[in-house]
Design an enzyme around this catalytic site. Sequence first.
Site, PDB file in Angstrom:
ATOM      1  N   ARG A 165      14.324  15.539  48.996  1.00  0.00           N
ATOM      2  CA  ARG A 165      13.188  17.028  49.339  1.00  0.00           C
ATOM      3  C   ARG A 165      12.449  16.751  49.919  1.00  0.00           C
ATOM      4  O   ARG A 165      12.328  17.916  50.566  1.00  0.00           O
ATOM      5  CB  ARG A 165      12.763  16.273  47.831  1.00  0.00           C
ATOM      6  CG  ARG A 165      13.479  16.565  45.700  1.00  0.00           C
ATOM      7  CD  ARG A 165      12.359  16.646  45.666  1.00  0.00           C
ATOM      8  NE  ARG A 165      13.175  16.966  43.930  1.00  0.00           N
ATOM      9  CZ  ARG A 165      12.552  17.339  42.796  1.00  0.00           C
ATOM     10  NH1 ARG A 165      11.576  17.082  42.397  1.00  0.00           N
ATOM     11  NH2 ARG A 165      13.321  18.194  42.041  1.00  0.00           N
ATOM     12  N   GLY A 213      14.518  21.732  36.158  1.00  0.00           N
ATOM     13  CA  GLY A 213      13.998  22.380  35.585  1.00  0.00           C
ATOM     14  C   GLY A 213      13.406  23.970  36.007  1.00  0.00           C
ATOM     15  O   GLY A 213      14.410  25.156  35.580  1.00  0.00           O
ATOM     16  N   LYS A 230      22.236  17.247  25.562  1.00  0.00           N
ATOM     17  CA  LYS A 230      22.383  17.523  23.857  1.00  0.00           C
ATOM     18  C   LYS A 230      22.624  19.285  24.383  1.00  0.00           C
ATOM     19  O   LYS A 230      21.816  19.985  25.368  1.00  0.00           O
ATOM     20  CB  LYS A 230      21.074  17.403  23.540  1.00  0.00           C
ATOM     21  CG  LYS A 230      20.950  16.015  23.065  1.00  0.00           C
ATOM     22  CD  LYS A 230      19.360  15.527  22.195  1.00  0.00           C
ATOM     23  CE  LYS A 230      19.554  13.941  21.619  1.00  0.00           C
ATOM     24  NZ  LYS A 230      17.538  14.059  21.560  1.00  0.00           N
TER      25      LYS A 230
HETATM   26  P1  AMP Z   1      20.362  16.491  30.588  1.00  0.00           P
HETATM   27  O1  AMP Z   1      19.713  16.178  31.382  1.00  0.00           O
HETATM   28  O2  AMP Z   1      20.927  17.356  29.517  1.00  0.00           O
HETATM   29  O3  AMP Z   1      21.978  17.040  31.852  1.00  0.00           O
HETATM   30  O4  AMP Z   1      21.941  14.882  30.103  1.00  0.00           O
HETATM   31  C1  AMP Z   1      22.265  14.194  31.003  1.00  0.00           C
HETATM   32  C2  AMP Z   1      22.408  12.760  30.836  1.00  0.00           C
HETATM   33  O5  AMP Z   1      23.403  13.153  29.445  1.00  0.00           O
HETATM   34  C3  AMP Z   1      23.235  11.919  31.583  1.00  0.00           C
HETATM   35  O6  AMP Z   1      21.902  11.324  31.197  1.00  0.00           O
HETATM   36  C4  AMP Z   1      24.252  11.084  30.321  1.00  0.00           C
HETATM   37  O7  AMP Z   1      24.504   9.354  30.351  1.00  0.00           O
HETATM   38  C5  AMP Z   1      24.041  11.775  29.174  1.00  0.00           C
HETATM   39  N1  AMP Z   1      25.708  12.295  28.682  1.00  0.00           N
HETATM   40  C6  AMP Z   1      26.563  12.640  29.059  1.00  0.00           C
HETATM   41  N2  AMP Z   1      27.510  13.115  28.388  1.00  0.00           N
HETATM   42  C7  AMP Z   1      27.293  11.286  27.088  1.00  0.00           C
HETATM   43  C8  AMP Z   1      27.880  11.765  25.956  1.00  0.00           C
HETATM   44  N3  AMP Z   1      28.968  11.857  25.354  1.00  0.00           N
HETATM   45  N4  AMP Z   1      27.213  10.562  25.490  1.00  0.00           N
HETATM   46  C9  AMP Z   1      25.625  10.648  25.412  1.00  0.00           C
HETATM   47  N5  AMP Z   1      24.915  11.139  27.108  1.00  0.00           N
HETATM   48  C10 AMP Z   1      25.639  11.029  27.149  1.00  0.00           C
END
Ligand code: AMP
Length: 394
Positions: free
Chosen positions: A37, A375, A199
């Site tokens: 950054r 974000g 999620k």
């Molecule tokens: P996000 O912040 O929503 O982009 O999520 C990122 C996180 O999703 C990372 O820390 C990954 O470890 C987690 N992640 C990716 N695939 C999976 C999965 N199949 N099950 C659980 N967590 C996951």
Amino acid sequence: MNFKSIDQLNIQGKRVFIRVDFNVPMDESGTITDDTRIQASLPTIQYALKQGAKIILASHLGRPKGKPESRYGLGPVARKLGELLKKEVKMAPDCIGPEVEKMTAAMVPGDVILLENLRFHKEEEKNDPPFAQNLARLAEVYINDAFAVSHRAHASVEAITRLFPEPAAGFLMKEELLYLNQVMEDPARPLVAIIGGAKVSGKLEVLKNLILRVDKMIIGGGMAFTFLKSKGVSVGKSLVEDELIDTAREVLTIAEKRGVKVYLPVDCVVADKMEPSAQIQIVAVEKIPSERMGLDIGPDTIALFSQALQGARTILWNGPMGVFEMEPFSRGTLAMVRHIVSSGAVSVVGGGDTDLAIHQSGGSQKISYISTAGGAFLELLEGKKLPGVEALKK
Ligand code: AMP
């Protein structure tokens, strides 16, 4: 673009307030562990230096809850920036107040001052007009080069812009908006979105907005299991948000109506626990054992997703394909980096973890654009207007 940028203003000899995003990760000893950054703000700072401006930099660091906390001090950033610029960067004791005003009044062209953490004052996050006035008093020109905080109506990003006749964007802000607006408004098609991460709930609005704009959508990561379950697949102990199964189905129905093909995993890497030492197995998604969870996409899915990228002219990516932080579950994400790079499409990536995964894979040089924002990037994908960007348009 309907706002001004720094190169359209006369800044010679003037005190220029530049809102930057120096919210960098540090370890316990105060060593900066990733200076991306800071590096990203250098073109604007170096340009202002060349123009003979007096540069006042302002940033937040971490979440200090409105009062000074030494671990969130910007001193280490001033030292790092000094090294990168090869010149002294003076650290101000605060971001407002008589002492800081004295320092800025005594500046000569070519001086660089870094103000102390804006969030040491609770008024910053409240978009407080008197606080913005105290910041504005320090300078004659206002530049926002902090795209990553532009989704927040904070005093140094929003209220302050009303106190300058021509608030303008720095080069990083301009570049981010150029790429992201193009992807969202006028992309070279086919446009393929790859959405992953933990999620569905975290990216619901992103999914709903993008499904109306893309030609194909690839869904991986933890969120894919809610989609698979909505199609009647038993996904064992994989991450599922039962309350969003109907929503996932709705997204798939909208896609079908629009003729947008949605790609979901066909196989995955499963384990009995989310640990690097876990025993892993590759199975078709219909055969996930009831006691196991899917933690990465499998080889057949990688092949399917890579086929879906063939012929794409723009690829937009947010969110890893698996738990990439752990070696046994990182292959899917790293393979996607390779396939994106070799597709030859314009590739735009952002939103937190995804850029980490790309740096980890060594593919960062070959991605067309990696956003510094988390974000703000996601809110743009949601189709929202960002207060900090709107403020520059006035
Ligand atoms: P996000 O912040 O929503 O982009 O999520 C990122 C996180 O999703 C990372 O820390 C990954 O470890 C987690 N992640 C990716 N695939 C999976 C999965 N199949 N099950 C659980 N967590 C996951």
